[in-house]
Scaffold this active site. Sequence first.
Site, PDB file in Angstrom:
ATOM      1  N   THR A  55     -24.538 -12.519  -0.171  1.00  0.00           N
ATOM      2  CA  THR A  55     -24.006 -13.591   0.623  1.00  0.00           C
ATOM      3  C   THR A  55     -23.944 -13.585   2.032  1.00  0.00           C
ATOM      4  O   THR A  55     -24.336 -14.664   2.851  1.00  0.00           O
ATOM      5  CB  THR A  55     -22.629 -14.113   0.081  1.00  0.00           C
ATOM      6  OG1 THR A  55     -22.759 -14.234  -1.448  1.00  0.00           O
ATOM      7  CG2 THR A  55     -21.966 -15.238   0.811  1.00  0.00           C
TER       8      THR A  55
ATOM      9  N   ASP B 113     -30.088 -10.728  -4.044  1.00  0.00           N
ATOM     10  CA  ASP B 113     -28.848 -10.949  -4.654  1.00  0.00           C
ATOM     11  C   ASP B 113     -28.363  -9.316  -5.264  1.00  0.00           C
ATOM     12  O   ASP B 113     -29.447  -8.811  -5.605  1.00  0.00           O
ATOM     13  CB  ASP B 113     -28.924 -11.736  -5.696  1.00  0.00           C
ATOM     14  CG  ASP B 113     -27.361 -11.966  -6.244  1.00  0.00           C
ATOM     15  OD1 ASP B 113     -26.778 -13.113  -6.061  1.00  0.00           O
ATOM     16  OD2 ASP B 113     -26.945 -11.358  -6.842  1.00  0.00           O
TER      17      ASP B 113
ATOM     18  N   GLN C  39     -10.411   0.426 -20.423  1.00  0.00           N
ATOM     19  CA  GLN C  39     -10.497  -1.002 -19.822  1.00  0.00           C
ATOM     20  C   GLN C  39      -9.418  -1.235 -18.877  1.00  0.00           C
ATOM     21  O   GLN C  39      -9.359  -2.344 -18.184  1.00  0.00           O
ATOM     22  CB  GLN C  39     -10.235  -2.177 -21.235  1.00  0.00           C
ATOM     23  CG  GLN C  39     -10.970  -1.886 -22.302  1.00  0.00           C
ATOM     24  CD  GLN C  39     -10.974  -2.680 -23.442  1.00  0.00           C
ATOM     25  OE1 GLN C  39     -10.164  -3.856 -23.562  1.00  0.00           O
ATOM     26  NE2 GLN C  39     -11.489  -2.542 -24.346  1.00  0.00           N
TER      27      GLN C  39
HETATM   28  N1  ASP Z   1     -24.254 -12.703  -5.775  1.00  0.00           N
HETATM   29  C1  ASP Z   1     -24.124 -12.072  -4.284  1.00  0.00           C
HETATM   30  C2  ASP Z   1     -24.530 -10.655  -4.381  1.00  0.00           C
HETATM   31  O1  ASP Z   1     -23.787  -9.973  -4.905  1.00  0.00           O
HETATM   32  C3  ASP Z   1     -22.436 -12.236  -3.999  1.00  0.00           C
HETATM   33  C4  ASP Z   1     -22.110 -11.858  -2.559  1.00  0.00           C
HETATM   34  O2  ASP Z   1     -22.893 -11.232  -1.929  1.00  0.00           O
HETATM   35  O3  ASP Z   1     -20.879 -11.904  -2.305  1.00  0.00           O
HETATM   36  O4  ASP Z   1     -25.496 -10.512  -3.644  1.00  0.00           O
END
Ligand code: ASP
Length: 332
Positions: free
Chosen positions: A12, A55, A266
């Site tokens: 992100t 990602d 868990q």
């Molecule tokens: N889907 C993204 C990733 O892990 C989420 C993030 O970076 O916060 O690449």
Amino acid sequence: MPKVLLLHTGGTLGMRPRQPDQALAPDEFGPTLLSLVPELQEIADVEARVLCNLDSCDITPSHWSVFAETIADEVDSYDGIVLTHGTDAMAYTASALSYVLRDLHRPVILTGSQRPLAEPRSDARGNLVGAVELATRDIPEVGIYFDGVLLRGNRATKQSSFRLAAYHSPNLTPLAEVGTDVVVNDHVHRPQGTFRLEGQFDRNVACVRLLPGQSAGSLAGLRGSGTRALLVEAFGVGNLPVRDHAVANALAELVSDGVLVAIGSQVQHGRVDLGHYAGGRLARDVGAVGIEDMTLEAATVKLMYLLGTFPDVADVKTRLNVPIAGEMTVGA
Ligand code: ASP
């Protein structure tokens, strides 16, 4: 002026504002970073390089090896390295790097953000400033920095997709904190030998979470699948059902096929103790091994690393409970 190499791998942090699937182009990343967070250059001479723009759910063990090789090639030329990475799978990458970068002598700090760098209310800028600052300090570990806190990378797990404190470390206190000052705690690891890059990863590791009354079919289905190690997320301190032996029998069959069966929990906080309840003793009796207080990420990646590096499964089973880079608490 200290020198820091910033290696971008995606997530992100490097997305276009309000476009969660649109990454900044590789040649836009460095200039955007330095124009939006100019204070980085006051902390260190920062060189930014894009390794990939994925990602983190698409990051695989092959990427871990490339990241590790790049770090090993460059680490002597910098005071520290920052790796920007998606938050979803960051703890797996941090664990992997901690196992193969042996006797690390410089900081390798992973960070990312919950909101893209170029958005007004982004956590990226604070995380980058803190990560670069920590990369100039004497912290020779693979860490994850988020929201003022540096965690040992192989102790960290993602705890929130909403809060800016995306990561926590259920079984180890932070390595450092960045508040009005920077406080580095004294349980930071020190290298015991010469830095080297060591080991490979085997992807044939699976993980299954137990549910109350679950049929053993999902476990039996792993027979003949090529799975070499299975981590079972059992209940509590590592318990299996004891009134119905279907799960235990399925695990026994996997063990007799030569699959390494590891028992996790868990529950994030605390440790697996297979001696405590009948359900744990049953797991031990069928040949499974507990993962002590390792996170799921640290234990599964450790299995991949050990299977990829050592040929004998019995040896791997013993080594699972020998610490490599502070991923488990010894003698607790
Ligand atoms: N889907 C993204 C990733 O892990 C989420 C993030 O970076 O916060 O690449």
